[in-house]
Motif scaffolding. Structure first.
Motif, PDB file in Angstrom:
ATOM      1  N   VAL A 153      -0.878  -5.085   3.399  1.00  0.00           N
ATOM      2  CA  VAL A 153      -0.900  -3.974   4.452  1.00  0.00           C
ATOM      3  C   VAL A 153      -1.515  -4.364   5.811  1.00  0.00           C
ATOM      4  O   VAL A 153      -1.006  -4.152   6.859  1.00  0.00           O
ATOM      5  CB  VAL A 153      -1.762  -2.496   4.096  1.00  0.00           C
ATOM      6  CG1 VAL A 153      -1.550  -1.661   5.215  1.00  0.00           C
ATOM      7  CG2 VAL A 153      -0.866  -1.842   2.705  1.00  0.00           C
ATOM      8  N   LYS A 154      -2.881  -5.034   5.717  1.00  0.00           N
ATOM      9  CA  LYS A 154      -3.451  -5.565   6.795  1.00  0.00           C
ATOM     10  C   LYS A 154      -2.652  -6.625   7.490  1.00  0.00           C
ATOM     11  O   LYS A 154      -2.710  -6.612   8.739  1.00  0.00           O
ATOM     12  CB  LYS A 154      -4.738  -6.324   6.246  1.00  0.00           C
ATOM     13  CG  LYS A 154      -5.623  -7.137   7.218  1.00  0.00           C
ATOM     14  CD  LYS A 154      -6.115  -6.181   8.350  1.00  0.00           C
ATOM     15  CE  LYS A 154      -6.965  -6.933   9.337  1.00  0.00           C
ATOM     16  NZ  LYS A 154      -7.499  -5.910  10.352  1.00  0.00           N
ATOM     17  N   PHE A 155      -1.986  -7.329   6.922  1.00  0.00           N
ATOM     18  CA  PHE A 155      -1.219  -8.399   7.503  1.00  0.00           C
ATOM     19  C   PHE A 155       0.125  -7.946   7.806  1.00  0.00           C
ATOM     20  O   PHE A 155       1.064  -8.645   8.164  1.00  0.00           O
ATOM     21  CB  PHE A 155      -1.109  -9.824   6.492  1.00  0.00           C
ATOM     22  CG  PHE A 155      -2.328 -10.511   6.414  1.00  0.00           C
ATOM     23  CD1 PHE A 155      -2.815 -11.093   7.679  1.00  0.00           C
ATOM     24  CD2 PHE A 155      -3.109 -10.597   5.501  1.00  0.00           C
ATOM     25  CE1 PHE A 155      -3.990 -11.791   7.613  1.00  0.00           C
ATOM     26  CE2 PHE A 155      -4.368 -11.356   5.443  1.00  0.00           C
ATOM     27  CZ  PHE A 155      -4.903 -11.769   6.526  1.00  0.00           C
ATOM     28  N   GLY A 156       0.591  -6.758   7.518  1.00  0.00           N
ATOM     29  CA  GLY A 156       1.802  -6.303   7.988  1.00  0.00           C
ATOM     30  C   GLY A 156       3.102  -6.773   7.135  1.00  0.00           C
ATOM     31  O   GLY A 156       4.144  -6.628   7.361  1.00  0.00           O
ATOM     32  N   LEU A 157       2.678  -7.178   5.708  1.00  0.00           N
ATOM     33  CA  LEU A 157       3.586  -7.478   4.626  1.00  0.00           C
ATOM     34  C   LEU A 157       4.007  -6.339   4.125  1.00  0.00           C
ATOM     35  O   LEU A 157       5.142  -6.382   3.447  1.00  0.00           O
ATOM     36  CB  LEU A 157       2.965  -8.695   3.972  1.00  0.00           C
ATOM     37  CG  LEU A 157       2.387  -9.949   4.589  1.00  0.00           C
ATOM     38  CD1 LEU A 157       1.765 -10.787   3.499  1.00  0.00           C
ATOM     39  CD2 LEU A 157       3.643 -10.552   5.307  1.00  0.00           C
ATOM     40  N   ALA A 158       3.334  -5.202   3.938  1.00  0.00           N
ATOM     41  CA  ALA A 158       3.729  -4.026   3.479  1.00  0.00           C
ATOM     42  C   ALA A 158       3.242  -2.912   4.359  1.00  0.00           C
ATOM     43  O   ALA A 158       2.221  -2.967   4.931  1.00  0.00           O
ATOM     44  CB  ALA A 158       2.975  -3.765   2.196  1.00  0.00           C
ATOM     45  N   VAL A 159       4.139  -1.810   4.210  1.00  0.00           N
ATOM     46  CA  VAL A 159       3.915  -0.625   5.180  1.00  0.00           C
ATOM     47  C   VAL A 159       3.773   0.738   4.125  1.00  0.00           C
ATOM     48  O   VAL A 159       4.894   0.843   3.378  1.00  0.00           O
ATOM     49  CB  VAL A 159       4.835  -0.412   6.148  1.00  0.00           C
ATOM     50  CG1 VAL A 159       4.785   0.589   7.025  1.00  0.00           C
ATOM     51  CG2 VAL A 159       4.849  -1.634   7.002  1.00  0.00           C
ATOM     52  N   PRO A 160       2.717   1.359   4.354  1.00  0.00           N
ATOM     53  CA  PRO A 160       2.592   2.573   3.271  1.00  0.00           C
ATOM     54  C   PRO A 160       3.850   3.534   3.738  1.00  0.00           C
ATOM     55  O   PRO A 160       3.943   3.655   5.047  1.00  0.00           O
ATOM     56  CB  PRO A 160       1.170   2.939   3.406  1.00  0.00           C
ATOM     57  CG  PRO A 160       0.459   2.129   4.125  1.00  0.00           C
ATOM     58  CD  PRO A 160       1.471   0.882   5.009  1.00  0.00           C
ATOM     59  N   MET A 161       4.611   4.051   2.906  1.00  0.00           N
ATOM     60  CA  MET A 161       5.544   5.137   3.204  1.00  0.00           C
ATOM     61  C   MET A 161       4.883   6.518   3.096  1.00  0.00           C
ATOM     62  O   MET A 161       3.570   6.716   2.638  1.00  0.00           O
ATOM     63  CB  MET A 161       6.580   4.922   2.306  1.00  0.00           C
ATOM     64  CG  MET A 161       7.360   3.624   2.543  1.00  0.00           C
ATOM     65  SD  MET A 161       8.226   3.317   4.082  1.00  0.00           S
ATOM     66  CE  MET A 161       9.725   4.064   3.669  1.00  0.00           C
TER      67      MET A 161
END
Length: 332
Positions: A153-161
């Motif tokens: 999430v920190k690196f923008g590889l995953a985004v919380p829905m």
């Protein structure tokens, strides 16, 4: 140049070298990470001054992070682990971010059999459900999986829905011609239509150097030749747009790899990555510029987080020089 950075030429206490050697010994023993509490114990043995806030230790970890020797983030949820080998994160992330038709891993086959619904959501819609993590990251315990997901999430590889148990993986979004055509048809049905004209379009142009100080206008050829839009930048912007859209309870986001319809409250826009022009285009889907302002703010967030030397300028379509047909952009 890197040699000109202040942290490269900084003088440090000898105790910092002692702790660095101890951390390297742990890495050489085969452990890619160490807990912050264990790092505190190592720092104490190395002779660092440790107060209640571990100020000196955190300064050392920040220094080593800037040098690229390790990764440490002094943020809630991430500050309890020191990553000695970044490959640890890369290896975990590539079990999720990959071309599944080529990378047929044992974990993938197990997930397909035991978590078929979640597996289909990941491979078809780029949505990662947390119930896949014990399968894809079976070699890690729950605490480590939480750390890995937090780093993604920190690196923008995953985004919380919105439901907090599902994460968007922007890099897995598809871009088939049929889906792109369908997205533009949906945008055209909004009322204004998805037309990149002077009234409804804006362009964010990127480059490694601030080349627009003395140039208030650029033609597209110059942008293509002199600009620079890093691979992976648009997905990070897209991820932030999705997160912001959810926080403002906007309409459901329509996502593809290089195009998306996003809603910030009642403000809707079509975002497109124009890689050949080194820019991101925003087409307003109603007469309101707030969507452009919000995208501009989110772009600056991405730049400050991971690419501080990247330059971005908001430009608007302008008449071609001499009345020609070649597109031109003017600095806003």
């Amino acid at each position: 140049a890197v040699r000109q950075e202040k942290y490269v030429n900084r003088r440090v206490p000898i105790t910092w070298y002692e702790l660095y050697d101890r951390l390297q010994a742990i890495l050489n023993s085969g452990k890619p990470t160490v807990s912050f509490s264990d790092t505190v114990a190592l720092a104490s043995a190395a002779g660092l001054r440790l107060g209640s806030e571990q100020t000196e230790l955190r300064a050392l970890l920040r220094f080593l992070h800037q040098l690229g020797i390790l990764m440490y983030f002094n943020e809630p949820g991430l500050d309890d682990v020191v990553v000695l080998d970044p490959q640890w994160l890369v290896s975990a992330a590539t079990k999720i971010i990959c071309q599944f038709s080529i990378h047929d891993l044992p974990e993938h086959r197990i997930a397909q059999k035991t978590r078929s619904k979640s597996w289909n959501a990941l491979t078809r819609s780029a949505e990662l459900n947390v119930d896949l993590l014990p399968v894809l990251w079976s070699e890690h315990d729950d605490a480590t999986r939480k750390q890995l997901l937090g780093l993604m999430v920190k690196f923008g590889l995953a985004v919380p829905m919105r439901d907090h148990s599902t994460f968007l993986i922007p890099s897995l979004l598809t871009a088939s011609p049929d889906k792109v055509a369908g997205l533009y048809k949906m945008a055209s049905a909004s009322g204004l239509g998805a037309k990149p004209d002077a009234q409804h379009a804006a362009y964010f142009v990127f480059g490694l150097q601030d080349q627009l100080d003395n140039n208030q206008a650029l033609d597209i050829d110059a942008v293509s030749r002199e600009g620079f839009l890093p691979t992976g930048f648009f997905p990070r912007v897209l991820g932030k747009c999705v997160a912001w859209s959810q926080s403002t309870h906007g309409a459901p986001v329509q996502l593809l790899k290089s195009d998306a319809i996003v809603s910030f409250g009642g403000d809707r826009a079509l975002l497109s990555e124009l890689a050949e022009w080194n820019c991101i285009r925003v087409v307003l889907l109603q007469d309101n510029v707030l969507a452009v302002e919000r995208v501009a703010a989110l772009i600056q967030e991405v730049i400050s987080e991971c690419m501080p030397r990247l330059c971005c300028h908001l430009m608007l379509p302008a008449p071609a020089p001499g009345g020609g047909d070649a597109p031109s952009l003017a600095l806003s």
